[in-house]
Design a protein around this motif. Structure first.
Motif, short mmCIF file in Angstrom:
data_model
loop_
_atom_site.label_atom_id
_atom_site.label_comp_id
_atom_site.label_asym_id
_atom_site.label_seq_id
_atom_site.Cartn_x
_atom_site.Cartn_y
_atom_site.Cartn_z
N LEU A 158 -114.29 58.31 1.52
CA LEU A 158 -114.00 57.11 0.75
C LEU A 158 -112.64 56.53 1.11
CD1 LEU A 158 -115.33 58.23 -2.75
CD2 LEU A 158 -116.39 56.63 -1.18
N ARG A 159 -111.67 57.40 1.37
CA ARG A 159 -110.33 56.90 1.70
C ARG A 159 -110.28 56.26 3.08
NH1 ARG A 159 -106.82 62.05 -0.68
NH2 ARG A 159 -106.77 61.34 -2.85
N SER A 160 -111.13 56.72 3.99
CA SER A 160 -111.14 56.17 5.35
C SER A 160 -112.29 55.18 5.56
CB SER A 160 -111.24 57.30 6.37
OG SER A 160 -112.43 58.05 6.18
N ALA A 161 -112.88 54.68 4.48
CA ALA A 161 -114.04 53.79 4.61
C ALA A 161 -113.68 52.48 5.30
CB ALA A 161 -114.63 53.51 3.23
N GLU A 162 -112.45 51.96 5.08
CA GLU A 162 -112.08 50.68 5.68
C GLU A 162 -111.81 50.80 7.17
OE1 GLU A 162 -112.33 47.95 4.10
OE2 GLU A 162 -112.79 48.91 2.19
N GLN A 192 -116.26 53.77 -4.63
CA GLN A 192 -115.13 53.56 -3.73
C GLN A 192 -113.96 52.89 -4.45
OE1 GLN A 192 -116.05 51.29 -0.23
NE2 GLN A 192 -113.93 51.25 0.48
N HIS A 193 -114.25 51.90 -5.29
CA HIS A 193 -113.17 51.21 -6.00
C HIS A 193 -112.60 52.05 -7.13
CE1 HIS A 193 -114.55 47.76 -3.70
NE2 HIS A 193 -113.49 47.10 -4.12
N VAL A 194 -113.41 52.92 -7.74
CA VAL A 194 -112.87 53.83 -8.75
C VAL A 194 -111.89 54.82 -8.11
CG1 VAL A 194 -113.47 55.71 -10.32
CG2 VAL A 194 -114.82 53.65 -10.32
#
Length: 661
Positions: A369-373, A192-194
């Motif tokens: 991954l982009r909408s994980a938060e 996710q951070h990559v």
């Protein structure tokens, strides 16, 4: 009385005077303490750390402090707050500062430990480095170690200059090892951070390019603006895919995002990185997605290829070679490829020696991954989820139906199955899967999900042959499905044998089959009076399918052992000639797209000899095959003459009395 009364009054006055003195002394003491408190408050006002001058602070009284000390009850430390109205006493401020110093020192110590291990890491000592990181995980909070380790690796990879492939491969293998040993939480946090770092660098580069005016039609990127952060991170993601940390879903999403909009030279560079590092694995995992991506690339490039840059032409050539399985490894890529193979061996050995926490790669998409938060992380057990999977699934299904209005619905396929004589639920389910699958690989995967018993699985080959025979034009899709099924299970090869015998009996060859089958036939059936009418189209399609299966070792020529080639009926003769024509031809081909008019031009004896060697081991079968091939292909020229002669030479090695042409 008066004197006594005066004396009493004097005594009372004396007592009152003493009380007044004591009160004055107490007031003085309290006054001095209040002055000290006022001095402290002045000091606090000079510090200006909390609150404003207009705010009034509540100071605990002396009686409250004494009462607290008398009861020996500990004073609860007030929680630090961002609000200005909260007063924090000086001694508690010092305690909070000491705790923050301790935390920062512990964090610095953890960072130094992990950085030291990463700096010493090499291919030779990666196992000991992984053990050291595991020890750090046991002695510290897992999230702190994961966060620090991720920051160090991502910051090191996202360098402004180009990194060597071996360096990126080493760190990707290290992440894969921790993914196996620590668990999926580490890999999920890291990936996710990559992706977040990649998106931020890519967006920053886009802003720079937008601020830099360029001539119309010029898609090149100025060299002074290009940083290698995105390129290095894309290589890291490709290597994580090679080491089975992430699946092909995420890589294909990144490729599609790069193809969105104009195809600039910088995007071409990133696409080349992915194609050269993970192209072969992508083709192996999902060839249909690769094909669709190549079609998008061809739609974006102009017809006049001379106007393209050399890098774009090289990218198109690389993708075309990848599609056709003609991968050419560059000289500079060999070192990175060798490093990948060495690290794969290390990881496979790790799985054998140690207890592995996670086996499967993360099947998350770029959108996940982009909408994980906001939505949550569905790939982590226990993580909260903000979406509604049922509503999203229904929306995706409706979008697919809108995009493909010509695709038949499932109800229409069930009706068609009944019309085709699929009289059981098992056959109807198999028929629907075959008709609605994207390709042969998807069909085999969905057939496996039907959870059929061993007896029920026999229906798959029968339905395949039924559909193949009823096609107006021969469809190689059914041959590929049958070939894949035979690779997965030997029982499907046995079913092919019985189906061929049934087909030959339908054409009047009643002697073909086992003893039990012959015993149950009536006299009319033995005499061949009940021969079924088989169309020439069905006969040709089934012959071509069996020709491919025999040539590709799905079944051998031994299935023709019960056939008496000397007394064949005309329809069976035509069927077997068509079958052997395609057996001879398909030994030279890699795809079942041969037409009867266009025979292959290659003359490779090896595969042809291998097919007929299995028939030469049975003497009676070798005699029958030699007789039939000699008679059926007499007078043929070109490829069929050469191939039939090779087949006869092989059969002659098994039987000495085979007549020579």
């Amino acid at each position: 009385m008066d004197e006594d009364g005066e004396e009493d009054e004097g005594d009372e006055e004396g007592v009152e005077g003493d009380e007044e003195l004591e009160g004055e002394e107490l007031d003085q003491r309290l006054g001095s303490e209040q002055e000290d408190t006022a001095d402290e408050e002045e000091d606090e006002e000079e510090w200006h750390g909390f609150g404003t001058e207009s705010e009034t602070e509540e100071v605990p009284s002396l009686m409250q402090v004494d009462r607290t000390e008398a009861t020996n009850e500990p004073v609860a430390a007030p929680q630090a707050s961002t609000s200005a109205s909260k007063y924090v006493p000086p001694h508690l401020r010092k305690r909070a500062e000491a705790e923050s110093v301790e935390l920062s020192e512990a964090q610095l110590k953890l960072t130094r430990q992990l950085k030291g291990l990463l700096n010493r890491m090499s291919e030779q000592n990666i196992a000991s480095i992984v053990d050291g990181v595991e020890e750090i995980y046991r002695n510290n909070r897992r999230h702190d170690v994961t966060e620090t380790l991720t920051k160090l690796i991502v910051d090191g990879i996202s360098s402004h200059s180009m990194l060597l492939d071996q360096y990126v491969v080493l760190h990707a293998a290290f992440v894969s090892a921790l993914h196996k040993l620590v668990g999926i939480e580490f890999a999920a946090f890291f990936v996710q951070h990559v992706v977040t770092s990649y998106d931020s660098h890519f967006a920053a580069l886009g802003d720079k390019l937008d601020a830099q005016p360029q001539p119309a039609g010029d898609t090149s990127t100025p060299d002074e603006l290009i940083g290698k952060e995105c390129s290095n991170l894309v290589v890291l993601l490709s290597e994580l895919y090679n080491f089975q940390v992430i699946s092909c879903v995420l890589i294909y999403d990144i490729i599609r995002s790069l193809l969105d909009g104009d195809l600039t030279e910088f995007k071409v560079e990133l696409l080349l990185k992915i194609a050269r590092n993970s192209g072969q694995q992508l083709r192996q995992d999902d060839p249909t997605a690769l094909k669709s991506i190549i079609q998008v690339v061809h739609s974006k490039i102009p017809q006049d290829t001379s106007a393209l840059s050399s890098r774009t032409r090289f990218m198109v050539e690389t993708l075309s070679n990848l599609k056709n399985n003609k991968v050419k490894k560059a000289a500079g890529q060999a070192a990175g490829g060798e490093a990948v193979e060495r690290m794969k061996k290390f990881l496979s050995g790790l799985s054998k020696k140690r207890h592995v926490m996670s086996h499967e790669p993360l099947r998350v998409t770029l959108e996940d991954l982009r909408s994980a938060e906001t939505k949550g992380k569905w790939w982590l057990v226990g993580a909260a989820w903000g979406g509604n999977p049922l509503v999203e699934h229904q929306q995706e299904a409706s979008n697919r139906e809108a995009a493909t209005p010509d695709a038949p619905s499932e109800n229409a396929l069930f009706k068609l199955a009944k019309k085709q004589g699929m009289n059981t639920d098992i056959r109807r389910g198999i028929f629907v899967v075959l008709m609605s699958s994207d390709d042969y690989a998807d069909a085999c995967e969905r057939l496996a999900q039907l959870r059929l018993t061993e007896v029920q699985q026999r229906e798959i080959i029968r339905v395949i042959l039924h559909c193949c025979g009823n096609e107006k034009q021969y469809n190689p899709y059914y041959a590929l499905v049958g070939q894949q099924l035979c690779r997965l299970s030997h029982s499907h090869k046995i079913t092919l044998q019985f189906c061929l015998w049934d087909f030959l009996r339908d054409m009047g060859e009643t002697t073909v089959g086992g003893a039990e089958i012959l015993k149950n036939l009536s006299e009319d059936e033995r005499a061949g009076f009940n021969v079924k009418s088989i169309s020439s189209t069905r006969m040709r399609n089934v012959a071509r399918a069996f020709g491919w299966w025999i040539a590709k070792d799905c079944c051998t020529l031994a299935i023709l052992k019960p056939v008496d080639f000397t007394v064949l009926k005309p329809q069976a003769q035509a069927f077997l000639k068509e079958l052997f024509t395609h057996v001879l031809a398909n030994t030279q081909l890699s795809t079942p797209l041969l037409s009867s008019e266009n025979l292959p031009t290659t003359r490779n004896k090896g595969p042809l000899e291998e097919v007929f060697m299995k028939g030469a081991k049975i003497e009676t079968l070798a005699l029958g095959l030699a007789y039939f091939i000699r008679e059926a292909f007499r007078g043929e020229g070109g490829f069929l003459k050469w191939a039939s002669q090779v087949a006869l030479d092989v059969l002659r090695t098994g039987v000495d009395n085979v007549p020579v042409i």
